[in-house]
Motif scaffolding. Structure first.
Motif, PDB file in Angstrom:
ATOM      1  N   VAL A  29       0.830  -1.201   0.000  1.00 57.62           N
ATOM      2  CA  VAL A  29       0.000   0.000   0.000  1.00 57.62           C
ATOM      3  C   VAL A  29       0.869   1.257   0.000  1.00 57.62           C
ATOM      4  CG1 VAL A  29      -1.658   1.302   1.389  1.00 57.62           C
ATOM      5  CG2 VAL A  29      -1.956  -1.144   1.081  1.00 57.62           C
ATOM      6  N   ALA A  30       2.027   1.192   0.622  1.00 50.98           N
ATOM      7  CA  ALA A  30       2.878   2.371   0.771  1.00 50.98           C
ATOM      8  C   ALA A  30       3.842   2.598  -0.386  1.00 50.98           C
ATOM      9  CB  ALA A  30       3.682   2.260   2.067  1.00 50.98           C
ATOM     10  N   VAL A  31       3.914   1.679  -1.334  1.00 51.07           N
ATOM     11  CA  VAL A  31       4.871   1.826  -2.437  1.00 51.07           C
ATOM     12  C   VAL A  31       4.701   3.147  -3.191  1.00 51.07           C
ATOM     13  CG1 VAL A  31       5.449   0.897  -4.726  1.00 51.07           C
ATOM     14  CG2 VAL A  31       5.453  -0.585  -2.741  1.00 51.07           C
ATOM     15  N   LEU A  47       3.178  15.166  -0.793  1.00 52.12           N
ATOM     16  CA  LEU A  47       4.256  14.289  -0.323  1.00 52.12           C
ATOM     17  C   LEU A  47       5.391  15.076   0.312  1.00 52.12           C
ATOM     18  CD1 LEU A  47       4.367  11.836  -3.352  1.00 52.12           C
ATOM     19  CD2 LEU A  47       3.212  11.487  -1.181  1.00 52.12           C
ATOM     20  N   ASP A  48       5.041  15.901   1.277  1.00 56.00           N
ATOM     21  CA  ASP A  48       6.037  16.764   1.896  1.00 56.00           C
ATOM     22  C   ASP A  48       6.643  16.192   3.175  1.00 56.00           C
ATOM     23  OD1 ASP A  48       3.708  16.957   3.299  1.00 56.00           O
ATOM     24  OD2 ASP A  48       3.853  19.098   3.674  1.00 56.00           O
ATOM     25  N   CYS A  49       6.277  14.991   3.559  1.00 58.47           N
ATOM     26  CA  CYS A  49       6.811  14.375   4.785  1.00 58.47           C
ATOM     27  C   CYS A  49       7.833  13.302   4.455  1.00 58.47           C
ATOM     28  CB  CYS A  49       5.668  13.763   5.591  1.00 58.47           C
ATOM     29  SG  CYS A  49       4.481  14.969   6.174  1.00 58.47           S
ATOM     30  N   ASP A  50       8.535  12.859   5.487  1.00 62.44           N
ATOM     31  CA  ASP A  50       9.492  11.769   5.339  1.00 62.44           C
ATOM     32  C   ASP A  50       8.763  10.454   5.609  1.00 62.44           C
ATOM     33  OD1 ASP A  50      11.716  10.213   5.074  1.00 62.44           O
ATOM     34  OD2 ASP A  50      12.619  10.806   6.970  1.00 62.44           O
ATOM     35  N   TYR A  51       8.175   9.888   4.579  1.00 64.22           N
ATOM     36  CA  TYR A  51       7.380   8.672   4.734  1.00 64.22           C
ATOM     37  C   TYR A  51       8.251   7.438   4.929  1.00 64.22           C
ATOM     38  CZ  TYR A  51       3.639  11.707   3.234  1.00 64.22           C
ATOM     39  OH  TYR A  51       2.747  12.735   3.159  1.00 64.22           O
ATOM     40  N   THR A  52       9.492   7.501   4.517  1.00 63.52           N
ATOM     41  CA  THR A  52      10.392   6.363   4.715  1.00 63.52           C
ATOM     42  C   THR A  52      10.651   6.132   6.197  1.00 63.52           C
ATOM     43  OG1 THR A  52      11.430   6.912   2.611  1.00 63.52           O
ATOM     44  CG2 THR A  52      12.608   5.393   4.034  1.00 63.52           C
ATOM     45  N   ALA A  57       9.578   2.947  11.121  1.00 61.87           N
ATOM     46  CA  ALA A  57       8.981   2.877  12.459  1.00 61.87           C
ATOM     47  C   ALA A  57       7.928   1.780  12.508  1.00 61.87           C
ATOM     48  CB  ALA A  57       8.366   4.224  12.830  1.00 61.87           C
ATOM     49  N   LEU A  58       7.121   1.671  11.480  1.00 60.71           N
ATOM     50  CA  LEU A  58       6.113   0.613  11.405  1.00 60.71           C
ATOM     51  C   LEU A  58       6.765  -0.761  11.356  1.00 60.71           C
ATOM     52  CD1 LEU A  58       3.120  -0.216  10.984  1.00 60.71           C
ATOM     53  CD2 LEU A  58       3.641  -0.162   8.552  1.00 60.71           C
TER      54      LEU A  58
END
Length: 77
Positions: A29-31, A47-52, A57-58
């Motif tokens: 889902v996160a790809v 997409l302005d956050c650090d999703y990686t 963390a997950l």
């Protein structure tokens, strides 16, 4: 993943399988977000956050849950 589950001790098999399913499905889902497939130069709010970091963390929380569940299952036996 399937080979790792088979090689794991009996108490760890179910928690590992659940952990792989949870982490695998959430990764799929996160790809798009992790690959930044919607980012545009003219709109910096997309997409302005650090999703990686959030994905890591997950993954850490999932790994911790697998370890705790394995310890609980091994103590019950």
């Amino acid at each position: 993943g399937a080979a790792l589950v088979r090689l794991a001790p009996a108490a760890a098999r179910a928690p590992l399988a659940v952990g792989f399913v949870v982490l695998g499905s959430l990764t799929l889902v996160a790809v798009p977000v992790l690959g930044r497939f919607g980012a545009r130069d003219d709109n910096s709010t997309l997409l302005d956050c650090d999703y990686t970091a959030g994905w890591f963390a997950l993954a850490g929380v999932t790994a911790l849950a697998v370890v705790v569940a394995t310890l609980l299952r091994s103590r019950r036996r």
